[in-house]
Design a protein around this motif. Sequence first.
Motif, PDB file in Angstrom:
ATOM      1  N   GLY A  96      32.971 -40.382  27.829  1.00  0.00           N
ATOM      2  CA  GLY A  96      33.125 -39.152  28.588  1.00  0.00           C
ATOM      3  C   GLY A  96      33.778 -38.037  27.796  1.00  0.00           C
ATOM      4  N   HIS A  97      34.460 -37.152  28.505  1.00  0.00           N
ATOM      5  CA  HIS A  97      34.999 -35.933  27.912  1.00  0.00           C
ATOM      6  C   HIS A  97      35.974 -36.191  26.768  1.00  0.00           C
ATOM      7  CE1 HIS A  97      37.994 -37.074  30.875  1.00  0.00           C
ATOM      8  NE2 HIS A  97      38.861 -36.350  30.212  1.00  0.00           N
ATOM      9  N   LYS A  98      36.541 -37.389  26.678  1.00  0.00           N
ATOM     10  CA  LYS A  98      37.445 -37.695  25.573  1.00  0.00           C
ATOM     11  C   LYS A  98      36.696 -37.800  24.244  1.00  0.00           C
ATOM     12  CE  LYS A  98      40.868 -40.022  28.366  1.00  0.00           C
ATOM     13  NZ  LYS A  98      41.568 -41.278  28.640  1.00  0.00           N
ATOM     14  N   ALA A  99      35.383 -37.903  24.306  1.00  0.00           N
ATOM     15  CA  ALA A  99      34.571 -37.983  23.089  1.00  0.00           C
ATOM     16  C   ALA A  99      34.030 -36.609  22.698  1.00  0.00           C
ATOM     17  CB  ALA A  99      33.424 -38.971  23.284  1.00  0.00           C
ATOM     18  N   HIS A 100      34.670 -35.556  23.169  1.00  0.00           N
ATOM     19  CA  HIS A 100      34.165 -34.201  22.911  1.00  0.00           C
ATOM     20  C   HIS A 100      33.985 -33.861  21.432  1.00  0.00           C
ATOM     21  CE1 HIS A 100      38.147 -32.482  22.024  1.00  0.00           C
ATOM     22  NE2 HIS A 100      38.586 -33.288  22.966  1.00  0.00           N
ATOM     23  N   PRO A 101      34.707 -34.482  20.486  1.00  0.00           N
ATOM     24  CA  PRO A 101      34.430 -34.147  19.082  1.00  0.00           C
ATOM     25  C   PRO A 101      33.004 -34.502  18.638  1.00  0.00           C
ATOM     26  CG  PRO A 101      36.558 -35.241  19.256  1.00  0.00           C
ATOM     27  CD  PRO A 101      35.884 -35.357  20.602  1.00  0.00           C
ATOM     28  N   VAL A 102      32.336 -35.343  19.396  1.00  0.00           N
ATOM     29  CA  VAL A 102      30.991 -35.794  19.031  1.00  0.00           C
ATOM     30  C   VAL A 102      29.914 -34.830  19.568  1.00  0.00           C
ATOM     31  CG1 VAL A 102      29.414 -37.784  19.190  1.00  0.00           C
ATOM     32  CG2 VAL A 102      31.856 -38.165  19.027  1.00  0.00           C
ATOM     33  N   ILE A 103      30.310 -33.850  20.355  1.00  0.00           N
ATOM     34  CA  ILE A 103      29.336 -32.949  20.998  1.00  0.00           C
ATOM     35  C   ILE A 103      28.357 -32.317  19.996  1.00  0.00           C
ATOM     36  CG2 ILE A 103      29.115 -30.722  22.203  1.00  0.00           C
ATOM     37  CD1 ILE A 103      31.357 -31.631  24.061  1.00  0.00           C
ATOM     38  N   PRO A 104      28.779 -31.757  18.861  1.00  0.00           N
ATOM     39  CA  PRO A 104      27.787 -31.154  17.956  1.00  0.00           C
ATOM     40  C   PRO A 104      26.710 -32.149  17.490  1.00  0.00           C
ATOM     41  CG  PRO A 104      29.982 -30.406  17.383  1.00  0.00           C
ATOM     42  CD  PRO A 104      30.156 -31.491  18.410  1.00  0.00           C
ATOM     43  N   ALA A 105      27.115 -33.370  17.185  1.00  0.00           N
ATOM     44  CA  ALA A 105      26.139 -34.381  16.766  1.00  0.00           C
ATOM     45  C   ALA A 105      25.222 -34.758  17.933  1.00  0.00           C
ATOM     46  CB  ALA A 105      26.839 -35.612  16.213  1.00  0.00           C
ATOM     47  N   MET A 106      25.771 -34.795  19.130  1.00  0.00           N
ATOM     48  CA  MET A 106      24.954 -35.117  20.305  1.00  0.00           C
ATOM     49  C   MET A 106      23.937 -34.006  20.572  1.00  0.00           C
ATOM     50  SD  MET A 106      25.701 -38.075  21.663  1.00  0.00           S
ATOM     51  CE  MET A 106      25.314 -37.983  23.391  1.00  0.00           C
ATOM     52  N   ILE A 107      24.344 -32.762  20.372  1.00  0.00           N
ATOM     53  CA  ILE A 107      23.406 -31.649  20.559  1.00  0.00           C
ATOM     54  C   ILE A 107      22.220 -31.803  19.614  1.00  0.00           C
ATOM     55  CG2 ILE A 107      23.109 -29.151  20.222  1.00  0.00           C
ATOM     56  CD1 ILE A 107      25.957 -28.794  21.369  1.00  0.00           C
ATOM     57  N   ASN A 151      36.539 -28.174  24.405  1.00  0.00           N
ATOM     58  CA  ASN A 151      36.781 -26.738  24.339  1.00  0.00           C
ATOM     59  C   ASN A 151      35.696 -26.054  25.177  1.00  0.00           C
ATOM     60  OD1 ASN A 151      35.933 -24.102  23.226  1.00  0.00           O
ATOM     61  ND2 ASN A 151      37.592 -24.434  21.762  1.00  0.00           N
ATOM     62  N   PRO A 152      36.050 -25.092  26.025  1.00  0.00           N
ATOM     63  CA  PRO A 152      35.054 -24.452  26.893  1.00  0.00           C
ATOM     64  C   PRO A 152      33.865 -23.860  26.130  1.00  0.00           C
ATOM     65  CG  PRO A 152      37.257 -23.840  27.586  1.00  0.00           C
ATOM     66  CD  PRO A 152      37.402 -24.603  26.294  1.00  0.00           C
ATOM     67  N   ASP A 153      34.083 -23.343  24.920  1.00  0.00           N
ATOM     68  CA  ASP A 153      32.978 -22.792  24.139  1.00  0.00           C
ATOM     69  C   ASP A 153      32.009 -23.895  23.701  1.00  0.00           C
ATOM     70  OD1 ASP A 153      34.048 -20.243  24.376  1.00  0.00           O
ATOM     71  OD2 ASP A 153      35.131 -20.377  22.471  1.00  0.00           O
ATOM     72  N   VAL A 154      32.563 -25.031  23.280  1.00  0.00           N
ATOM     73  CA  VAL A 154      31.724 -26.161  22.860  1.00  0.00           C
ATOM     74  C   VAL A 154      30.998 -26.741  24.069  1.00  0.00           C
ATOM     75  CG1 VAL A 154      31.750 -28.462  21.817  1.00  0.00           C
ATOM     76  CG2 VAL A 154      33.211 -26.672  20.891  1.00  0.00           C
ATOM     77  N   ALA A 155      31.693 -26.824  25.199  1.00  0.00           N
ATOM     78  CA  ALA A 155      31.062 -27.316  26.424  1.00  0.00           C
ATOM     79  C   ALA A 155      29.918 -26.394  26.830  1.00  0.00           C
ATOM     80  CB  ALA A 155      32.094 -27.430  27.542  1.00  0.00           C
ATOM     81  N   ALA A 156      30.115 -25.092  26.699  1.00  0.00           N
ATOM     82  CA  ALA A 156      29.053 -24.129  27.033  1.00  0.00           C
ATOM     83  C   ALA A 156      27.853 -24.306  26.101  1.00  0.00           C
ATOM     84  CB  ALA A 156      29.588 -22.699  26.951  1.00  0.00           C
ATOM     85  N   GLN A 157      28.094 -24.574  24.823  1.00  0.00           N
ATOM     86  CA  GLN A 157      26.995 -24.847  23.884  1.00  0.00           C
ATOM     87  C   GLN A 157      26.224 -26.092  24.311  1.00  0.00           C
ATOM     88  OE1 GLN A 157      28.777 -25.224  20.026  1.00  0.00           O
ATOM     89  NE2 GLN A 157      29.347 -23.073  19.904  1.00  0.00           N
TER      90      GLN A 157
END
Length: 171
Positions: A96-107, A151-157
């Motif tokens: 979940g949200h605790k893995a937010h550092p992985v968001i760019p790779a997931m995108i 981060n709200p900006d990363v979440a928005a991306q």
Amino acid sequence: LRSEDATTRKNAAFSLGLTWSLAQLEDRIAALSEVVRDDGAAEVRCQAVVAVATLARQDEVEADLKTRAMAVLTDALADSSPVVRNRTAFSVGLIGHKAHPVIPAMISLLKDEDSEVRGIAANSLGMLASPYPVRRGKIIVDGGISSEGANPDVAAQAIAAIIETLSDESP
């Protein structure tokens, strides 16, 4: 983890994810990282990914070890096997949200050649971008917004990328 038998290696990785103590965590993440990076059997790499994600999900894990675990999972998202990429995306979503550092790779996985990987990535990315906690793969809104989210900006991306996938050729 060094057995010649793939089933034995897979079961060893599974066991490392289930049985742990804070004192052994650093060694276990290092050993599982090696498996994710180097093992020739996709099913063994998959199980090692699940074990790393299971360890990273624990609240007691220190921030630097979670960072290492996120690096292992980020690398696994670029694995040559679509099965490993799929399992990694799914496992990251369970964090979940605790893995937010992985968001760019997931995108970037939303453009994967495999439609199943894209679908799992979109679902998991929604959990990562959520401001609410995720438990057992479900977003929990009752407790309110978490301070540990992306981060709200990363979440928005992430949300913009998910919306873009609605036009994917695969249902």
